[in-house]
Design an enzyme around this catalytic site. Structure first.
Site, PDB file in Angstrom:
ATOM      1  N   TYR A 135     -18.355   9.232   0.513  1.00 11.37           N
ATOM      2  CA  TYR A 135     -18.267  11.173  -0.203  1.00 11.37           C
ATOM      3  C   TYR A 135     -19.602  11.641  -0.300  1.00 11.37           C
ATOM      4  CZ  TYR A 135     -14.000   9.418  -3.151  1.00 11.37           C
ATOM      5  OH  TYR A 135     -13.064   8.025  -2.798  1.00 11.37           O
ATOM      6  N   LYS A 186     -14.496  -4.041   3.011  1.00 14.18           N
ATOM      7  CA  LYS A 186     -14.138  -4.366   4.625  1.00 14.18           C
ATOM      8  C   LYS A 186     -14.892  -4.662   5.385  1.00 14.18           C
ATOM      9  CE  LYS A 186     -10.251  -3.483   5.075  1.00 14.18           C
ATOM     10  NZ  LYS A 186      -9.000  -3.944   5.445  1.00 14.18           N
ATOM     11  N   ASP A 219      -8.736  -5.034   0.410  1.00 19.06           N
ATOM     12  CA  ASP A 219      -7.140  -4.360   0.402  1.00 19.06           C
ATOM     13  C   ASP A 219      -7.063  -5.643  -0.281  1.00 19.06           C
ATOM     14  OD1 ASP A 219      -8.048  -5.983   2.893  1.00 19.06           O
ATOM     15  OD2 ASP A 219      -7.147  -6.124   3.616  1.00 19.06           O
ATOM     16  N   ASP A 243     -13.880   3.326  -6.541  1.00 15.35           N
ATOM     17  CA  ASP A 243     -12.749   4.499  -7.076  1.00 15.35           C
ATOM     18  C   ASP A 243     -11.650   4.454  -7.334  1.00 15.35           C
ATOM     19  OD1 ASP A 243     -12.272   7.086  -8.393  1.00 15.35           O
ATOM     20  OD2 ASP A 243     -12.744   8.029  -5.972  1.00 15.35           O
ATOM     21  N   ASP A 247      -9.506   2.668 -11.285  1.00 13.04           N
ATOM     22  CA  ASP A 247      -8.649   2.686 -11.265  1.00 13.04           C
ATOM     23  C   ASP A 247      -7.562   1.945 -11.230  1.00 13.04           C
ATOM     24  OD1 ASP A 247      -9.612   5.126 -12.642  1.00 13.04           O
ATOM     25  OD2 ASP A 247      -8.419   6.211 -10.866  1.00 13.04           O
TER      26      ASP A 247
END
Ligand code: NAD
Length: 362
Positions: A135, A186, A219, A243, A247
């Protein structure tokens, strides 16, 4: 205390009552300074965050933030929008660790999208790196290519120190919980993920060998969160994966009106970390001023301050218990209403929690 706009002040009023109770019944008194932030500050001072308020936030043990924003400020310049206050506070206070608990109160287990037995008693904590990663990484932008097409670019970038400092926060918190950290990245396809894995391992081996560490690909972490969420204790991850994973985890437990969060900065020489506590929800202009807001997310955010800034775990547990009992007793604000339960206002919910605190300590 920075109540802000919309339902922020309504929810904060109920926190005040919890604080008054702590003062009255537990002889724990807080020095409280209340200020304007967001749209409220813009109306009074022409800016969503004054330098004076920022300076106080930098000095205090904990900032309790309500919510900011509303349609009346939609056309204000970007840097003067209510939400700019939040970004500036996070940046100036260098709040690099975002703590998002996902706790499922027994009484709300049926409201989850997962089977009740998968989420009942769930208590996990996601530690998301908040000030680095894709970001913020450079280069970024949308470029025109010679062939007339366009190219969008963002850069995932982390330094070793950015990784180590958030890893330390996670290990430290795990010691106060169930001593287990899952670190998620990852590493199989991203060099920054490989660095993340190596640096977290280094911090673990040299400073926190007593905490159990497991690496999990992001993942798979998402998959495991909806398959068997109770296998986790603390999950530490970068800004982007955090992020999404926070959620996902949050929704295991039901409504936005129930979700607290914290953002922590670096510890100073005295061991004190800058900190800001806030509900995950926004200012909910659609229900503001109607007594419909669920104050629990803001009250739980204050509970996190008791735990992480004031080192008062007993009082934090007491507050959690009081909320659990009130929900088990059948009281619900509109957002978490279920058949057969009693629908109550913001104030009645706050009242009930304080009365329950009283009962628990009688
Ligand atoms: P929101 O979180 O304010 O509301 C989303 C929906 O959830 C609304 O229907 C609202 O009524 C409901 N809701 C939220 N909190 C609730 C609670 N405590 N009790 C009961 N119902 C609740 O998000 P939004 O509508 O997208 O944004 C509204 C404003 O808030 C915007 O100006 C946005 O920029 C701002 N916002 C601020 C923050 C913050 O201050 N941290 C976060 C998100 C959005």
């Amino acid at each position: 205390m920075l109540p802000g706009d919309g339902i922020g002040p309504e929810a904060m009023r109920e926190v005040r009552r919890v604080i008054d109770w702590l003062d009255r019944r537990r002889s724990i008194s807080f020095d409280i300074d209340e200020g304007l932030v967001g749209g409220a500050s813009y109306e009074a001072h022409g800016t969503p965050l004054t330098d004076e308020t920022l300076e106080k936030a930098m000095r205090t043990d904990a900032v309790l933030f309500g919510a900011v924003g509303g349609p009346q400020w939609d056309n204000v310049d970007f840097e003067l929008r209510p939400e700019a206050a939040l970004l500036r506070l996070r940046k100036e206070m260098d709040l690099f660790a975002n703590l998002r608990p996902a706790i499922c109160f027994e009484a709300l287990a049926k409201a989850s999208s997962l089977k009740p037995e998968l989420v009942s008693g769930l208590d996990i904590l996601i530690v998301r790196e908040l000030t680095g990663g894709v970001y913020f990484g450079e280069p970024r932008g949308i470029e025109n290519m010679p062939n007339g097409d366009r190219r969008g670019v963002n850069t995932q970038v982390y330094t070793g120190e950015e990784i180590r400092r958030v890893a330390r926060v996670a290990f430290d918190l795990a010691r106060k919980r169930n001593n287990l950290v899952h670190s998620s990245e990852k590493a199989n396809v991203m060099e920054s993920g490989l660095l993340w894995r190596e640096e977290v391992t280094k911090v673990h081996d040299t400073e926190f060998p007593d905490v159990q560490l497991q690496h999990i690909l992001a993942d798979n972490c998402g998959m495991q969160l909806v398959r068997e969420p109770k296998q986790f204790d603390v999950i530490v991850t970068d800004n982007l994966f955090g992020d999404m994973l926070s959620d996902v985890a949050a929704m295991l437990t039901g409504s936005l009106g129930m979700l607290p969060s914290a953002a922590l900065g670096m510890r100073d020489a005295q061991g004190r970390a800058k900190a800001m506590y806030e509900p995950v929800h926004g200012s909910a202009p659609d229900i503001a001023g109607k007594g419909l807001a669920n104050p629990i997310a803001t009250i739980l955010s204050f509970g996190m301050a008791l735990r992480y800034s004031y080192d008062l775990p007993e009082e934090a547990d007491l507050l959690d218990k009081a909320i659990e009992n009130v929900l088990a007793g059948g009281l619900r604000t509109a957002d978490i209403m279920q058949p057969g339960m009693a629908k109550v206002s913001t104030e009645v919910m706050g009242d009930a929690i304080v009365r329950e605190l009283e009962k628990l300590t009688a």
